[in-house]
Design a protein around this motif. Structure first.
Motif, PDB file in Angstrom:
ATOM      1  N   LEU A   1       0.900  -1.133   0.027  1.00  0.00           N
ATOM      2  CA  LEU A   1       0.010   0.025   0.057  1.00  0.00           C
ATOM      3  C   LEU A   1       0.859   1.193   0.039  1.00  0.00           C
ATOM      4  CD1 LEU A   1      -2.785  -1.178   2.449  1.00  0.00           C
ATOM      5  CD2 LEU A   1      -2.979  -0.902   0.065  1.00  0.00           C
ATOM      6  N   GLN A   2       2.064   1.098   0.482  1.00  0.00           N
ATOM      7  CA  GLN A   2       2.982   2.347   0.579  1.00  0.00           C
ATOM      8  C   GLN A   2       3.525   2.842  -0.939  1.00  0.00           C
ATOM      9  OE1 GLN A   2       6.199   1.951   3.604  1.00  0.00           O
ATOM     10  NE2 GLN A   2       4.707   1.701   5.177  1.00  0.00           N
ATOM     11  N   ASN A   3       3.462   1.592  -1.777  1.00  0.00           N
ATOM     12  CA  ASN A   3       3.858   2.047  -3.061  1.00  0.00           C
ATOM     13  C   ASN A   3       2.799   2.148  -4.130  1.00  0.00           C
ATOM     14  OD1 ASN A   3       6.556   1.631  -2.430  1.00  0.00           O
ATOM     15  ND2 ASN A   3       6.169  -0.542  -2.174  1.00  0.00           N
ATOM     16  N   ILE A   4       1.680   2.461  -3.741  1.00  0.00           N
ATOM     17  CA  ILE A   4       0.332   2.598  -4.665  1.00  0.00           C
ATOM     18  C   ILE A   4      -0.020   4.100  -4.526  1.00  0.00           C
ATOM     19  CG2 ILE A   4      -1.968   2.064  -4.980  1.00  0.00           C
ATOM     20  CD1 ILE A   4      -1.298  -0.731  -3.782  1.00  0.00           C
ATOM     21  N   GLU A   5       0.039   4.502  -5.681  1.00  0.00           N
ATOM     22  CA  GLU A   5      -0.700   6.039  -5.983  1.00  0.00           C
ATOM     23  C   GLU A   5      -1.736   5.780  -6.994  1.00  0.00           C
ATOM     24  OE1 GLU A   5      -1.589   9.630  -5.098  1.00  0.00           O
ATOM     25  OE2 GLU A   5      -0.145   8.633  -4.244  1.00  0.00           O
ATOM     26  N   LEU A   6      -3.077   6.338  -6.597  1.00  0.00           N
ATOM     27  CA  LEU A   6      -4.162   6.102  -7.511  1.00  0.00           C
ATOM     28  C   LEU A   6      -4.822   7.725  -7.551  1.00  0.00           C
ATOM     29  CD1 LEU A   6      -6.218   3.416  -5.174  1.00  0.00           C
ATOM     30  CD2 LEU A   6      -4.774   3.064  -7.264  1.00  0.00           C
ATOM     31  N   PHE A   7      -5.212   7.820  -8.940  1.00  0.00           N
ATOM     32  CA  PHE A   7      -5.822   9.014  -9.191  1.00  0.00           C
ATOM     33  C   PHE A   7      -6.967   8.663 -10.366  1.00  0.00           C
ATOM     34  CE2 PHE A   7      -2.056   9.364 -11.898  1.00  0.00           C
ATOM     35  CZ  PHE A   7      -2.991   9.945 -13.055  1.00  0.00           C
ATOM     36  N   PHE A   8      -7.768   9.304 -10.438  1.00  0.00           N
ATOM     37  CA  PHE A   8      -9.056   9.476 -11.667  1.00  0.00           C
ATOM     38  C   PHE A   8      -8.700  10.527 -12.517  1.00  0.00           C
ATOM     39  CE2 PHE A   8     -10.639   6.953  -8.341  1.00  0.00           C
ATOM     40  CZ  PHE A   8     -11.210   5.987  -9.053  1.00  0.00           C
ATOM     41  N   GLY A   9      -8.652   9.980 -14.084  1.00  0.00           N
ATOM     42  CA  GLY A   9      -8.380  10.796 -15.069  1.00  0.00           C
ATOM     43  C   GLY A   9      -9.523  10.622 -15.959  1.00  0.00           C
ATOM     44  N   PRO A  10      -9.602  11.529 -17.303  1.00  0.00           N
ATOM     45  CA  PRO A  10     -10.466  11.332 -18.156  1.00  0.00           C
ATOM     46  C   PRO A  10     -10.787   9.919 -18.631  1.00  0.00           C
ATOM     47  CG  PRO A  10      -8.781  13.136 -18.760  1.00  0.00           C
ATOM     48  CD  PRO A  10      -8.553  12.234 -17.542  1.00  0.00           C
ATOM     49  N   GLU A  11      -9.637   9.129 -18.637  1.00  0.00           N
ATOM     50  CA  GLU A  11     -10.127   7.661 -19.332  1.00  0.00           C
ATOM     51  C   GLU A  11     -10.330   6.593 -17.849  1.00  0.00           C
ATOM     52  OE1 GLU A  11      -6.915   9.390 -20.012  1.00  0.00           O
ATOM     53  OE2 GLU A  11      -7.961  10.420 -21.712  1.00  0.00           O
ATOM     54  N   GLY A  12     -10.260   7.179 -16.853  1.00  0.00           N
ATOM     55  CA  GLY A  12     -10.834   6.183 -15.816  1.00  0.00           C
ATOM     56  C   GLY A  12      -9.771   6.488 -14.670  1.00  0.00           C
ATOM     57  N   ILE A  13      -9.287   5.183 -14.138  1.00  0.00           N
ATOM     58  CA  ILE A  13      -8.461   5.077 -12.665  1.00  0.00           C
ATOM     59  C   ILE A  13      -6.949   4.983 -13.256  1.00  0.00           C
ATOM     60  CG2 ILE A  13      -8.774   2.563 -12.413  1.00  0.00           C
ATOM     61  CD1 ILE A  13      -8.618   3.633  -9.370  1.00  0.00           C
ATOM     62  N   TYR A  14      -6.052   5.468 -12.685  1.00  0.00           N
ATOM     63  CA  TYR A  14      -4.687   5.368 -12.771  1.00  0.00           C
ATOM     64  C   TYR A  14      -3.734   4.838 -11.685  1.00  0.00           C
ATOM     65  CZ  TYR A  14      -4.827   8.387 -16.971  1.00  0.00           C
ATOM     66  OH  TYR A  14      -5.172   9.108 -18.165  1.00  0.00           O
ATOM     67  N   LEU A  15      -3.046   3.926 -11.905  1.00  0.00           N
ATOM     68  CA  LEU A  15      -2.307   3.301 -10.901  1.00  0.00           C
ATOM     69  C   LEU A  15      -0.660   3.525 -11.072  1.00  0.00           C
ATOM     70  CD1 LEU A  15      -2.085   1.152  -8.639  1.00  0.00           C
ATOM     71  CD2 LEU A  15      -1.870  -0.760 -10.161  1.00  0.00           C
ATOM     72  N   ASN A  16      -0.104   4.107 -10.212  1.00  0.00           N
ATOM     73  CA  ASN A  16       0.870   4.797 -10.248  1.00  0.00           C
ATOM     74  C   ASN A  16       1.353   5.471 -11.474  1.00  0.00           C
ATOM     75  OD1 ASN A  16       1.455   3.883  -7.673  1.00  0.00           O
ATOM     76  ND2 ASN A  16       2.188   1.832  -8.280  1.00  0.00           N
ATOM     77  N   GLY A  17       0.557   6.107 -12.090  1.00  0.00           N
ATOM     78  CA  GLY A  17       0.722   6.880 -13.491  1.00  0.00           C
ATOM     79  C   GLY A  17       0.168   6.304 -14.527  1.00  0.00           C
TER      80      GLY A  17
END
Length: 166
Positions: free
Chosen positions: A101-117
């Motif tokens: 979990l310490q190595n996971i970065e999540l965010f949402f963009g126009p195409e959906g979800i992003y995992l570590n970019g």
């Protein structure tokens, strides 16, 4: 029908026992009202309910119309599961879960979800991820992590969230 809550200022009201068609009508009316109100100020809209009632469709359309970010909480759990699979983490070991979990970065963009970019919207919809996401999403550390991420995203306002643990 159990599980439908109307929330006013963060306080859930008693569940209403209503027909699914009436539920969808109420959601549509709420959509119309929020379309007007939300343009004036950024708020967070959370949509939850039974499966196959149109929550995701409504949430996506509402976010698009308002210019808000659409957040699918189920996709977050799927992305976490994908990370565990790709990196061969043993989710039955608390220490490994914490490390992952310490190595996971999540965010949402126009195409959906992003995992570590990386956009993983298609990768999280595989049978392999689907078969494990229920088990991984029940882990306490994973739930706390996902809720914290959603709360952090919520600080920016202007969000439509779909799913549980909002």
């Amino acid at each position: 029908m159990q599980g439908i809550y109307w929330v006013v200022r963060g306080v859930p009201l008693k569940p209403k026992s209503i027909h699914p068609a009436e539920f969808l009508l109420r959601i549509f009316l709420l959509y119309r009202i929020l379309s007007v109100l939300c343009v004036m100020s950024g708020i967070i809209i959370a949509i939850d309910g039974f499966s196959s009632t149109g929550k995701s469709t409504l949430a996506k359309q509402l976010a698009k119309r308002l210019g808000y970010v659409y957040i699918d909480s189920g996709a977050m759990y799927r992305a976490i599961t994908l990370y565990f699979i790709r990196n061969n983490f043993d989710w039955k070991q608390d220490a490994e879960v914490g490390d992952a979990l310490q190595n996971i970065e999540l965010f949402f963009g126009p195409e959906g979800i992003y995992l570590n970019g990386e956009c993983v919207e298609q990768a999280i919809r595989t049978l392999e991820v689907s078969s494990l996401v229920s088990e991984i999403s029940t882990l306490e550390q994973v739930r706390r992590f996902a809720v914290a991420k959603k709360q952090k995203m919520g600080l920016k306002k202007g969000l439509v969230m779909d799913g549980r643990d909002i």
